[in-house]
Design a protein around this motif. Structure first.
Motif, PDB file in Angstrom:
ATOM      1  N   ASP A 365     -21.244   3.674 107.965  1.00 43.67           N
ATOM      2  CA  ASP A 365     -21.967   3.259 109.172  1.00 43.67           C
ATOM      3  C   ASP A 365     -21.088   3.213 110.424  1.00 43.67           C
ATOM      4  N   GLY A 366     -19.822   3.625 110.284  1.00 46.57           N
ATOM      5  CA  GLY A 366     -18.936   3.655 111.440  1.00 46.57           C
ATOM      6  C   GLY A 366     -18.361   2.302 111.823  1.00 46.57           C
ATOM      7  N   ASN A 367     -18.689   1.248 111.062  1.00 38.91           N
ATOM      8  CA  ASN A 367     -18.179  -0.085 111.376  1.00 38.91           C
ATOM      9  C   ASN A 367     -16.679  -0.182 111.110  1.00 38.91           C
ATOM     10  N   VAL A 368     -16.248   0.300 109.928  1.00 36.97           N
ATOM     11  CA  VAL A 368     -14.837   0.194 109.539  1.00 36.97           C
ATOM     12  C   VAL A 368     -14.059   1.354 110.141  1.00 36.97           C
ATOM     13  N   LYS A 369     -13.015   1.017 110.899  1.00 38.75           N
ATOM     14  CA  LYS A 369     -12.204   2.047 111.571  1.00 38.75           C
ATOM     15  C   LYS A 369     -11.119   2.589 110.645  1.00 38.75           C
ATOM     16  N   GLU A 370     -10.411   1.691 109.980  1.00 39.90           N
ATOM     17  CA  GLU A 370      -9.307   2.074 109.091  1.00 39.90           C
ATOM     18  C   GLU A 370      -9.195   1.030 107.988  1.00 39.90           C
ATOM     19  N   PHE A 371      -8.610   1.438 106.867  1.00 43.78           N
ATOM     20  CA  PHE A 371      -8.311   0.439 105.843  1.00 43.78           C
ATOM     21  C   PHE A 371      -7.185   0.947 104.937  1.00 43.78           C
ATOM     22  N   ILE A 372      -6.531   0.000 104.270  1.00 41.86           N
ATOM     23  CA  ILE A 372      -5.516   0.337 103.274  1.00 41.86           C
ATOM     24  C   ILE A 372      -5.767  -0.504 102.027  1.00 41.86           C
ATOM     25  N   ILE A 373      -5.291  -0.024 100.893  1.00 38.63           N
ATOM     26  CA  ILE A 373      -5.472  -0.729  99.620  1.00 38.63           C
ATOM     27  C   ILE A 373      -4.099  -0.993  99.006  1.00 38.63           C
ATOM     28  N   ARG A 374      -3.894  -2.219  98.517  1.00 38.28           N
ATOM     29  CA  ARG A 374      -2.662  -2.600  97.820  1.00 38.28           C
ATOM     30  C   ARG A 374      -2.999  -3.098  96.426  1.00 38.28           C
ATOM     31  N   PHE A 381      -6.514  -6.123  93.456  1.00 36.38           N
ATOM     32  CA  PHE A 381      -6.277  -5.259  94.609  1.00 36.38           C
ATOM     33  C   PHE A 381      -6.666  -5.996  95.881  1.00 36.38           C
ATOM     34  N   GLU A 382      -5.944  -5.696  96.962  1.00 36.05           N
ATOM     35  CA  GLU A 382      -6.280  -6.239  98.272  1.00 36.05           C
ATOM     36  C   GLU A 382      -6.659  -5.088  99.200  1.00 36.05           C
ATOM     37  N   ILE A 383      -7.705  -5.294  99.984  1.00 39.93           N
ATOM     38  CA  ILE A 383      -8.119  -4.290 100.965  1.00 39.93           C
ATOM     39  C   ILE A 383      -8.023  -4.907 102.352  1.00 39.93           C
ATOM     40  N   ASP A 384      -7.128  -4.345 103.179  1.00 41.36           N
ATOM     41  CA  ASP A 384      -7.038  -4.744 104.593  1.00 41.36           C
ATOM     42  C   ASP A 384      -7.837  -3.733 105.402  1.00 41.36           C
ATOM     43  N   TYR A 385      -8.667  -4.220 106.324  1.00 43.35           N
ATOM     44  CA  TYR A 385      -9.482  -3.274 107.087  1.00 43.35           C
ATOM     45  C   TYR A 385      -9.643  -3.739 108.528  1.00 43.35           C
ATOM     46  N   VAL A 386      -9.859  -2.765 109.418  1.00 42.85           N
ATOM     47  CA  VAL A 386     -10.123  -3.015 110.838  1.00 42.85           C
ATOM     48  C   VAL A 386     -11.569  -2.614 111.087  1.00 42.85           C
ATOM     49  N   SER A 387     -12.361  -3.527 111.649  1.00 45.05           N
ATOM     50  CA  SER A 387     -13.787  -3.223 111.844  1.00 45.05           C
ATOM     51  C   SER A 387     -14.357  -4.038 112.999  1.00 45.05           C
ATOM     52  N   ASN A 388     -15.547  -3.633 113.423  1.00 41.65           N
ATOM     53  CA  ASN A 388     -16.259  -4.406 114.450  1.00 41.65           C
ATOM     54  C   ASN A 388     -16.821  -5.694 113.867  1.00 41.65           C
ATOM     55  N   ILE A 399     -18.916  -1.186  96.798  1.00 45.27           N
ATOM     56  CA  ILE A 399     -17.528  -0.756  96.568  1.00 45.27           C
ATOM     57  C   ILE A 399     -17.139  -1.013  95.118  1.00 45.27           C
ATOM     58  N   GLU A 400     -17.411  -2.236  94.665  1.00 45.73           N
ATOM     59  CA  GLU A 400     -16.960  -2.621  93.321  1.00 45.73           C
ATOM     60  C   GLU A 400     -17.753  -1.898  92.236  1.00 45.73           C
ATOM     61  N   PHE A 413     -11.030  -7.750  93.609  1.00 44.68           N
ATOM     62  CA  PHE A 413     -10.696  -7.324  94.969  1.00 44.68           C
ATOM     63  C   PHE A 413     -10.777  -8.498  95.935  1.00 44.68           C
ATOM     64  N   THR A 414      -9.816  -8.539  96.851  1.00 49.25           N
ATOM     65  CA  THR A 414      -9.918  -9.468  97.979  1.00 49.25           C
ATOM     66  C   THR A 414      -9.875  -8.624  99.257  1.00 49.25           C
ATOM     67  N   TYR A 415     -10.585  -9.105 100.294  1.00 54.11           N
ATOM     68  CA  TYR A 415     -10.772  -8.320 101.519  1.00 54.11           C
ATOM     69  C   TYR A 415     -10.241  -9.110 102.712  1.00 54.11           C
ATOM     70  N   HIS A 416      -9.450  -8.439 103.558  1.00 61.21           N
ATOM     71  CA  HIS A 416      -8.883  -9.096 104.739  1.00 61.21           C
ATOM     72  C   HIS A 416      -9.209  -8.265 105.970  1.00 61.21           C
ATOM     73  N   ARG A 417      -9.991  -8.839 106.850  1.00 62.21           N
ATOM     74  CA  ARG A 417     -10.290  -8.143 108.108  1.00 62.21           C
ATOM     75  C   ARG A 417      -9.128  -8.374 109.081  1.00 62.21           C
TER      76      ARG A 417
END
Length: 436
Positions: A365-374, A381-388, A399-400, A413-417
């Motif tokens: 939907d174009g909300n998430v600009k970038e993300f990385i997974i650790r 796993f941790e997902i860091d993401y940049v979004s509106n 996702i899961e 999974f844990t998610y960090h904006r």
């Protein structure tokens, strides 16, 4: 226009004219004679280093070898010792080109090339960019790269940019305010091409999509975009082609070697067989047939100052079944060998599989600009993401569910904006990282 770029190479002691002539001679070698050319060059470079390089003598441990496959695989860890101990006789750090790898593999090191070999690298780059009518002396580059932040390093890069007809957009801050300024520069400057890190250029394309801008419309001089250093996914390539309105060329290279593969004008990822010999090997370091996945191992055929012979670059890939000695084709680049996820079941999977599956859902939907997974534990796993906006519970469920289907169930999974993602010192974005 005055050939300032090539003149700069000459002033710095790189014999670019001779290198271009030598490169042209290699290109003229017929297909039928190409295997012989490669085998002769392999023998010559090995013989040179066995005679003149103590580091390589100690690595091989013998003066004679029966077959090419008898030679040891050179790893990045082997190279993590002082450069002075790895240089060949008659070369010193003052008489060679010295640089440092980015460390994206986790094992950075300083390397050297003799000036003739480095000039040949530039001849190779000039030739391939020429496929798209890009001339380093005259074409104006929009450059999406990192830049040293210390005063001297910063000024040195800016001078190099000026001499190389480049305008650099530093990529450590790509907020909407900064991206708006980049759009403004494209409106006022006559750029011929774009070159830079994939993730940053993709982020710029997403901004253009949000603003409903086609880059070619505001910068009509633009001809082509070359992306490098990070994986280019098919969906991102489509986005770039749509928002830029120009061909997108995928480049794969390594600073210590050369351009390794470069997308040709018919869409093939053509391997550099002029200055390099590229092999795919299995876990026992034996060459595999075309069409089979394995570790990428590369030999620099001309670097006499420093050996890169059967050098394991840290990536996995597949050479196409239609490859030949003269024209190898890289069918697929599968990511770094050290970016492997080890799962609770014992299964191993390329980390980019997580990235790819997740990407297909959260960027829809174009909300998430970038993300990385650790990966922090075998099941976590941790997902860091940049979004509106925050990810919705439904997106997280999707996702899961997808990861359970493509990899295995019961992973956590844990998610960090975030406002911004952490990049390397050079501005690269590591899309998947295992902390195990």
């Amino acid at each position: 226009m005055f050939p300032l770029f090539e003149l700069t190479l000459k002033i710095n002691g790189f014999p670019i004219q001779k290198a271009k002539e030598d490169f042209a001679s290699i290109l003229k070698i017929e297909d039928d004679n190409y295997q012989k050319y490669i085998e002769e060059k392999r023998k010559e470079i090995v013989a040179f280093h066995l005679k003149n390089n103590v580091f390589y003598q100690n690595l091989v441990e013998k003066k004679q070898f029966n077959t090419w496959e008898d030679l040891p695989i050179l790893t990045k860890k082997d190279l993590q010792q002082p450069l002075s101990e790895r240089l060949s006789k008659t070369y010193s750090e003052k008489t060679v080109f010295v640089n440092k790898t980015s460390g994206s593999s986790g094992d950075p090191f300083i390397f050297a090339k003799d000036k003739e070999a480095h000039a040949l690298t530039w001849a190779s780059i000039i030739y391939r960019f020429g496929w798209y009518n890009i001339n380093f002396n005259t074409s104006y580059q929009a450059r999406f790269y990192g830049i040293p932040l210390d005063f001297l390093g910063y000024q040195k890069e800016r001078l190099k940019d000026f001499l190389s007809k480049r305008y650099r957009f530093p990529i450590f801050d790509l907020s909407d305010v900064v991206l708006e300024k980049i759009v403004y520069q494209f409106k006022r400057k006559k750029f011929d091409y774009i070159n830079g890190y994939t993730s940053s250029i993709v982020l710029f394309a997403k901004f253009l999509k949000m603003k409903n801008i086609i880059l070619k419309d505001i910068c009509p001089s633009l001809q082509v975009c070359m992306v490098t250093s990070e994986m280019l996914f098919d969906s991102d390539k489509e986005l770039l082609e749509t928002q830029f309105g120009i061909p997108i060329v995928n480049e794969y290279g390594a600073s210590e070697l050369d351009l390794i593969a470069f997308q040709n004008t018919i869409g093939e990822w053509q391997v550099n067989s002029e200055t390099l010999f590229v092999e795919i090997v299995d876990e026992n370091n034996r060459p595999v047939p075309y069409g089979t996945e394995g570790k990428i191992v590369i030999t620099s055929l001309y670097n006499k100052a420093h050996p890169f012979i059967r050098y394991e670059i840290g990536d996995r890939g597949i050479l196409d079944e239609k490859s030949t000695w003269k024209k190898p084709i890289l069918k697929q680049l599968l990511g770094r060998t050290n970016d492997i996820a080890i799962l609770p079941s014992g299964k191993t999977s390329p980390g980019l599989t997580f990235y790819y599956v997740t990407k297909s859902i959260i960027e829809d939907d174009g909300n998430v600009k970038e993300f990385i997974i650790r990966q922090t534990k075998t099941d976590s796993f941790e997902i860091d993401y940049v979004s509106n906006f925050e990810l919705t519970p439904q997106q997280i469920v999707e996702i899961e569910k997808a990861i359970s289907k493509y990899l295995e169930p019961n992973l956590k999974f844990t998610y960090h904006r975030k406002e911004m993602l952490q990049r390397s010192k050079r501005g690269k974005l590591k899309q998947f990282e295992s902390l195990l």
